[in-house]
Design a protein around this motif. Structure first.
Motif, short mmCIF file in Angstrom:
data_model
loop_
_atom_site.label_atom_id
_atom_site.label_comp_id
_atom_site.label_asym_id
_atom_site.label_seq_id
_atom_site.Cartn_x
_atom_site.Cartn_y
_atom_site.Cartn_z
N LEU A 100 23.90 7.82 124.79
CA LEU A 100 23.67 8.55 125.96
C LEU A 100 24.01 10.10 125.45
O LEU A 100 23.23 10.87 126.03
CB LEU A 100 24.37 8.18 126.93
N ARG A 101 25.05 10.35 124.66
CA ARG A 101 25.55 11.84 124.53
C ARG A 101 24.43 12.09 123.47
O ARG A 101 23.75 13.38 123.63
CB ARG A 101 26.65 11.55 123.96
N ARG A 102 23.91 11.40 122.63
CA ARG A 102 22.84 12.01 121.70
C ARG A 102 21.52 12.27 122.41
O ARG A 102 20.92 13.39 122.23
CB ARG A 102 22.78 11.13 120.46
N ASN A 103 21.20 11.28 123.22
CA ASN A 103 20.11 11.50 124.12
C ASN A 103 19.99 12.93 124.77
O ASN A 103 19.17 13.52 124.96
CB ASN A 103 19.70 10.24 124.94
N ASN A 104 21.09 13.09 125.56
CA ASN A 104 21.32 14.16 126.43
C ASN A 104 21.19 15.58 125.45
O ASN A 104 20.58 16.39 126.04
CB ASN A 104 22.60 14.20 126.94
N ASP A 139 19.46 15.74 122.78
CA ASP A 139 18.36 15.90 122.10
C ASP A 139 17.29 16.41 123.10
O ASP A 139 16.48 17.33 123.10
CB ASP A 139 17.90 14.74 121.67
N GLU A 140 17.65 15.92 124.34
CA GLU A 140 16.87 16.27 125.54
C GLU A 140 17.16 18.07 125.81
O GLU A 140 16.04 18.41 126.18
CB GLU A 140 17.18 15.39 127.09
N LYS A 141 18.09 18.43 125.80
CA LYS A 141 18.31 19.60 125.97
C LYS A 141 17.50 20.58 124.85
O LYS A 141 17.10 21.63 125.37
CB LYS A 141 19.83 20.11 125.93
N ALA A 142 17.89 20.24 123.70
CA ALA A 142 17.06 20.85 122.63
C ALA A 142 15.65 20.99 122.75
O ALA A 142 14.93 21.86 122.52
CB ALA A 142 17.49 20.33 121.28
N PHE A 143 15.22 19.79 123.31
CA PHE A 143 13.45 19.67 123.52
C PHE A 143 13.20 20.64 124.64
O PHE A 143 12.28 21.31 124.39
CB PHE A 143 13.21 18.33 123.90
#
Length: 52
Positions: A23-27, A29-33
């Motif tokens: 979940l941390r990695r997904n969050n 990556d979402e911010k970077a996207f």
């Protein structure tokens, strides 16, 4: 039938840790996207046929 609760507890703890890391990695990556999308909208790429 003997249930080993220690092994079950270890597996559950490992699964919870993996879920938190995912979940941390997904969050992240979402911010970077989102930043990439915003940057593309502000500075679109120019093509050979574009004027100005």
């Amino acid at each position: 039938m003997n249930i080993d609760y220690i092994i079950i507890a270890v597996v559950v703890v490992v699964l919870i840790i993996l879920l938190i890391l995912f979940l941390r990695r997904n969050n992240k990556d979402e911010k970077a996207f989102e930043q990439d999308i915003i940057q593309e909208e502000l500075n679109p790429e120019k093509h050979k046929g574009d004027k100005t």
